[in-house]
Design a protein around this motif. Structure first.
Motif, short mmCIF file in Angstrom:
data_model
loop_
_atom_site.label_atom_id
_atom_site.label_comp_id
_atom_site.label_asym_id
_atom_site.label_seq_id
_atom_site.Cartn_x
_atom_site.Cartn_y
_atom_site.Cartn_z
N ALA A 75 0.83 -1.21 0.00
CA ALA A 75 0.00 0.00 0.00
C ALA A 75 0.87 1.25 0.00
N GLY A 76 1.96 1.23 0.77
CA GLY A 76 2.86 2.38 0.78
C GLY A 76 3.54 2.60 -0.56
N SER A 77 3.88 1.52 -1.27
CA SER A 77 4.53 1.65 -2.57
C SER A 77 3.58 2.28 -3.59
N VAL A 78 2.33 1.87 -3.56
CA VAL A 78 1.33 2.46 -4.46
C VAL A 78 1.15 3.95 -4.15
N THR A 79 1.13 4.28 -2.86
CA THR A 79 0.97 5.68 -2.47
C THR A 79 2.15 6.53 -2.93
N VAL A 80 3.36 5.99 -2.83
CA VAL A 80 4.55 6.74 -3.26
C VAL A 80 4.50 7.02 -4.75
N LEU A 81 4.16 6.02 -5.55
CA LEU A 81 4.07 6.22 -7.00
C LEU A 81 3.00 7.24 -7.33
N THR A 82 1.86 7.17 -6.67
CA THR A 82 0.79 8.13 -6.91
C THR A 82 1.22 9.54 -6.55
N SER A 83 1.94 9.67 -5.44
CA SER A 83 2.40 10.99 -5.00
C SER A 83 3.40 11.58 -5.99
N LEU A 84 4.33 10.76 -6.47
CA LEU A 84 5.31 11.25 -7.43
C LEU A 84 4.65 11.68 -8.74
N ASP A 85 3.67 10.91 -9.19
CA ASP A 85 2.96 11.28 -10.41
C ASP A 85 2.16 12.56 -10.21
N PHE A 86 1.61 12.74 -9.03
CA PHE A 86 0.85 13.95 -8.74
C PHE A 86 1.76 15.17 -8.77
N LEU A 87 3.01 15.01 -8.32
CA LEU A 87 3.96 16.11 -8.31
C LEU A 87 4.60 16.33 -9.68
N GLY A 88 4.42 15.38 -10.60
CA GLY A 88 4.98 15.52 -11.93
C GLY A 88 6.39 15.01 -12.08
N ILE A 89 6.89 14.23 -11.13
CA ILE A 89 8.25 13.68 -11.22
C ILE A 89 8.21 12.16 -11.19
N GLY A 90 7.09 11.61 -11.62
CA GLY A 90 6.96 10.16 -11.63
C GLY A 90 7.09 9.58 -13.02
N LEU A 91 6.09 8.88 -13.46
CA LEU A 91 6.10 8.25 -14.77
C LEU A 91 6.13 9.31 -15.87
N PRO A 92 6.60 8.95 -17.08
CA PRO A 92 6.66 9.92 -18.18
C PRO A 92 5.29 10.50 -18.50
N ALA A 93 5.30 11.68 -19.07
CA ALA A 93 4.05 12.34 -19.44
C ALA A 93 3.27 11.48 -20.43
N GLY A 94 1.98 11.39 -20.20
CA GLY A 94 1.12 10.57 -21.05
C GLY A 94 0.88 9.18 -20.53
N SER A 95 1.67 8.74 -19.53
CA SER A 95 1.48 7.39 -18.98
C SER A 95 0.18 7.33 -18.20
N PRO A 96 -0.49 6.18 -18.20
CA PRO A 96 -1.72 6.06 -17.40
C PRO A 96 -1.38 6.05 -15.92
N SER A 97 -1.76 7.07 -15.23
CA SER A 97 -1.36 7.24 -13.84
C SER A 97 -2.52 7.79 -13.03
N LEU A 98 -2.74 7.21 -11.86
CA LEU A 98 -3.77 7.71 -10.97
C LEU A 98 -3.36 9.04 -10.36
N GLY A 99 -2.06 9.21 -10.09
CA GLY A 99 -1.60 10.48 -9.57
C GLY A 99 -1.77 11.61 -10.56
N GLU A 100 -1.51 11.32 -11.84
CA GLU A 100 -1.70 12.33 -12.88
C GLU A 100 -3.18 12.69 -13.03
N LEU A 101 -4.06 11.72 -12.80
CA LEU A 101 -5.49 12.00 -12.84
C LEU A 101 -5.89 12.94 -11.71
N LEU A 102 -5.31 12.74 -10.53
CA LEU A 102 -5.57 13.66 -9.42
C LEU A 102 -5.04 15.06 -9.73
N ALA A 103 -3.86 15.13 -10.36
CA ALA A 103 -3.30 16.43 -10.71
C ALA A 103 -4.20 17.15 -11.72
#
Length: 361
Positions: free
Chosen positions: A264-292
């Motif tokens: 659960a913590g690993s999923v939260t970390v990935l979501t947080s990084l994607d929300f901040l824009g320093i996670g997966l590449p732009a355009g990747s399917p990401s729950l954090g990017e959806l929150l952003a």
């Protein structure tokens, strides 16, 4: 003992239902290409069968004029196929990167019959992005948790079994390493190279393994002076054999209990990084990017609500499963309600049941 653990796990009804719901969601999202895709699953044309999901076919294959890959959503290509065959489409006829050009309103458009959860600010279907984002989040969490557990268990086992200077130096190294600013390292990495799935996995792995060291080290420190360990050492067994067969199974109880919470913590970390824009590449399917996107488009509340409820559901299921696993391996519940085991049985259980009669003689 295994049967009692399964009974204790099933006795936690919330954890059991969470396990089956999470398993169903995982089974539905793993074959995401068959659930949400802008290509048909199978095409029948002039008596031949094609699977565009696995292979790219030129438009000329279906009577078109261009050698480029066929666009099956193009009315011209669709009419050519319908004249001499048929197509079977996925349940959601959009991929995570498909841009819908025929929206009834400017993007992000609200939910309708064609887009059940609406579209994002780039006219991409939210349902498709949620399906792919759920899969990549869970797979990232599973890979990170398993590799972290392997490294952390190995490090904790060596520290706890040998003790002394090995334990002292390793603990000082972990204290220094744990103080490294992970977020700053990610920001620096994002400015040098484009982070991707494997870059993030390796970087987070450098720090996530330390969470398993403490519980395994404590168990090895406690068990290394037990009689069955001394007897195994007196019989000439190597340290590696004693650690792997006699002490490690007992330490795995705490490790398995800890793993769902680490996931659960690993999923939260990935979501947080994607929300901040320093996670997966732009355009990747990401729950954090959806929150952003939901934060940037307050006029489209379906984006933030979808991201929130999906992440809340995922994390809640993982936490409830973790609680059920904890109950399954709880020694107080393991022997509750039955006849108290013999002292030799308790000692053998604390040694993971790996001792032989000669070991206790």
């Amino acid at each position: 003992m295994t049967r009692r653990r399964l009974q204790n796990f099933c006795a936690n009804r919330r954890g059991l239902w969470s396990f089956w719901i999470f398993l169903a969601l995982l089974a539905a999202t793993l074959p995401a290409e068959f659930i949400a895709n802008d290509k048909p699953i199978i095409v029948s044309y002039q008596g031949s069968f094609y699977m565009p999901i696995f292979r790219a076919y030129p438009e000329t294959t279906f009577g078109g004029q261009f050698e480029t890959e066929a666009d099956y959503r193009d009315p011209y290509v669709a009419s050519k196929i319908d004249e001499a065959g048929w197509m079977i489409w996925p349940l959601v006829p959009y991929s995570y990167r498909t841009v819908a050009w025929d929206l009834p309103a400017p993007a992000p458009s609200p939910p309708d019959s064609g887009h059940w959860l609406g579209t994002d600010d780039q006219a991409r279907d939210v349902v498709a992005r949620v399906i792919y984002g759920f899969r990549i989040s869970v797979l990232f969490g599973f890979i990170l948790t398993i590799i972290s557990a392997v490294i952390g268990v190995a490090a904790g086992a060596v520290q706890g079994y040998f003790g002394g200077w090995v334990d002292l130096l390793a603990q000082r190294f972990i204290e220094i390493w744990a103080g490294m600013p992970t977020l700053y390292l990610l920001i620096i990495l994002a400015s040098v190279v484009e982070p991707n799935f494997w870059w993030l996995l390796v970087l987070l792995l450098l720090f996530s393994w330390m969470g398993f060291v403490g519980v395994v080290r404590a168990e090895f420190l406690r068990a290394r002076n037990f009689d069955y360990v001394r007897a195994a050492r007196a019989l000439g067994l190597s340290d590696r054999m004693i650690m792997s067969r006699h002490v490690l199974p007992n330490a795995m109880v705490a490790t398995l209990t800890f793993m769902p919470f680490t996931l659960a913590g690993s999923v939260t970390v990935l979501t947080s990084l994607d929300f901040l824009g320093i996670g997966l590449p732009a355009g990747s399917p990401s729950l954090g990017e959806l929150l952003a996107q939901g934060k940037a488009n307050l006029q489209a509340p379906w984006l933030a609500l979808t991201g929130f409820f999906v992440i809340a559901l995922m994390l809640s299921l993982l936490i409830f499963i973790g609680e059920a696993v904890r109950d399954a391996f709880d020694p107080r519940k393991l022997f509750a309600g039955g006849k108290a085991p013999e002292p030799s049985t308790v000692e053998a259980t604390s040694g993971a049941g790996a001792s032989t009669p000669a070991t206790h003689s």
